[in-house]
Write an enzyme that holds these catalytic residues in place. Sequence first.
Site, PDB file in Angstrom:
ATOM      1  N   HIS A   1      -9.712   1.283   4.813  1.00  0.00           N
ATOM      2  CA  HIS A   1      -8.434   1.443   5.531  1.00  0.00           C
ATOM      3  C   HIS A   1      -8.653   2.381   6.716  1.00  0.00           C
ATOM      4  O   HIS A   1      -9.421   3.347   6.616  1.00  0.00           O
ATOM      5  CB  HIS A   1      -7.368   1.993   4.580  1.00  0.00           C
TER       6      HIS A   1
ATOM      7  N   LYS B   1       0.091   4.286  -0.388  1.00  0.00           N
ATOM      8  CA  LYS B   1      -0.547   5.485   0.198  1.00  0.00           C
ATOM      9  C   LYS B   1      -0.294   6.712  -0.689  1.00  0.00           C
ATOM     10  O   LYS B   1      -0.232   6.571  -1.915  1.00  0.00           O
ATOM     11  CB  LYS B   1      -0.065   5.672   1.648  1.00  0.00           C
TER      12      LYS B   1
ATOM     13  N   GLY C   1       2.091   2.084  10.863  1.00  0.00           N
ATOM     14  CA  GLY C   1       3.065   3.156  10.765  1.00  0.00           C
ATOM     15  C   GLY C   1       3.748   3.489  12.079  1.00  0.00           C
ATOM     16  O   GLY C   1       4.405   4.522  12.199  1.00  0.00           O
TER      17      GLY C   1
ATOM     18  N   GLU D   1      -6.964   4.729   7.841  1.00  0.00           N
ATOM     19  CA  GLU D   1      -6.712   6.148   7.562  1.00  0.00           C
ATOM     20  C   GLU D   1      -7.945   6.785   6.921  1.00  0.00           C
ATOM     21  O   GLU D   1      -8.257   7.952   7.178  1.00  0.00           O
ATOM     22  CB  GLU D   1      -5.463   6.285   6.667  1.00  0.00           C
TER      23      GLU D   1
ATOM     24  N   ASN E   1       0.863  -1.181   0.000  1.00  0.00           N
ATOM     25  CA  ASN E   1       0.000   0.000   0.000  1.00  0.00           C
ATOM     26  C   ASN E   1       0.900   1.231   0.000  1.00  0.00           C
ATOM     27  O   ASN E   1       1.494   1.572   1.018  1.00  0.00           O
ATOM     28  CB  ASN E   1      -0.896  -0.041   1.249  1.00  0.00           C
TER      29      ASN E   1
ATOM     30  N   SER F   1       2.965  -2.296  10.454  1.00  0.00           N
ATOM     31  CA  SER F   1       4.407  -2.381  10.728  1.00  0.00           C
ATOM     32  C   SER F   1       5.018  -3.726  10.348  1.00  0.00           C
ATOM     33  O   SER F   1       5.883  -4.254  11.055  1.00  0.00           O
ATOM     34  CB  SER F   1       4.700  -2.048  12.203  1.00  0.00           C
TER      35      SER F   1
ATOM     36  N   GLU G   1      -5.930  -4.985  10.455  1.00  0.00           N
ATOM     37  CA  GLU G   1      -4.915  -3.954  10.664  1.00  0.00           C
ATOM     38  C   GLU G   1      -5.197  -3.212  11.968  1.00  0.00           C
ATOM     39  O   GLU G   1      -5.965  -2.234  11.973  1.00  0.00           O
ATOM     40  CB  GLU G   1      -4.939  -2.962   9.499  1.00  0.00           C
TER      41      GLU G   1
HETATM   42  P1  PGA Z   1       2.560   0.137   7.715  1.00  0.00           P
HETATM   43  O1  PGA Z   1       1.104   0.393   7.065  1.00  0.00           O
HETATM   44  O2  PGA Z   1       3.067  -1.152   7.149  1.00  0.00           O
HETATM   45  O3  PGA Z   1       3.378   1.319   7.305  1.00  0.00           O
HETATM   46  O4  PGA Z   1       2.340   0.045   9.190  1.00  0.00           O
HETATM   47  C1  PGA Z   1       0.215  -0.667   6.850  1.00  0.00           C
HETATM   48  C2  PGA Z   1      -1.062  -0.156   6.220  1.00  0.00           C
HETATM   49  O5  PGA Z   1      -1.448   0.979   6.487  1.00  0.00           O
HETATM   50  O6  PGA Z   1      -1.683  -0.882   5.424  1.00  0.00           O
END
Ligand code: PGA
Length: 253
Positions: A98, A14, A176, A100, A12, A215, A170
């Site tokens: 997601h 982003k 993140g 976010e 992803n 992560s 997730e």
């Molecule tokens: P990350 O993000 O691996 O940077 O923690 C995962 C995601 O948002 O799908």
Amino acid sequence: MTRSRRPFFCGNWKLHGTIAESLALATEVRNGVATHRDADVAVAPTFTALHAVAKRLEDGPVAVSAQDCFWEDKGAFTGEVSAPQLVEAGCKYVILGHSERRQLFGELDAAVNLKARAALRAGLAPIVCVGETLAERDAGETLGRVQAQLEAALAGISATDLERVIVAYEPVWAIGTGRNATPAQAQEVHRFIRARVATLAADVAPRMRILYGGSVKPDNIGALVGQPNVDGALVGGASLEARSFAVIVKNSI
Ligand code: PGA
């Protein structure tokens, strides 16, 4: 390792990358995973790079995913992108719900459900994200939260269509942050998700791929996918570096 489900990994990206940068990264990812034929791999560039990346990757083996879509196919919806448009651009998958999008853009469970149905109608495979916040985990509400998100997102979807759905667990506190869920924490929730899916479609649940996200790194993926119900990963930060994404795939199969 013998697996009943084919592992799946999606990077992803982003809000990162110009078209040129996305093309370069896509090419590196393709070259990096070319020999790892025992997993399905996809990358999710930003909207403006989707078509170019899909063209670049059209000979496989890496597929293209969008990061969101709208639930109507066309109309007066300024700023939105529809599922059929994503198919035309070359997408096979779309990430939906997601955290976010939920946290920063106020996306509700009902919208995730409408989007998932639209994606399936258009022929896309939705990657439906669910996961609890740290406050919810600390309050002992993890499974209840995941169940509510999952059941709302999958409401009214037929067993035939569920075959194409991928779920990503997730935990919000792991995205993140550099703090991944432990393999045992992931397994507990993944097993729960599969059991809930079984109540909707008993035949589909054993085949559904349930990804972990939050992560994921080359050094923690092995233990995560070593869990019986963890079938791959949705990878954010580490997917922006082709070599680490390729190592994540390699360390999992
Ligand atoms: P990350 O993000 O691996 O940077 O923690 C995962 C995601 O948002 O799908």
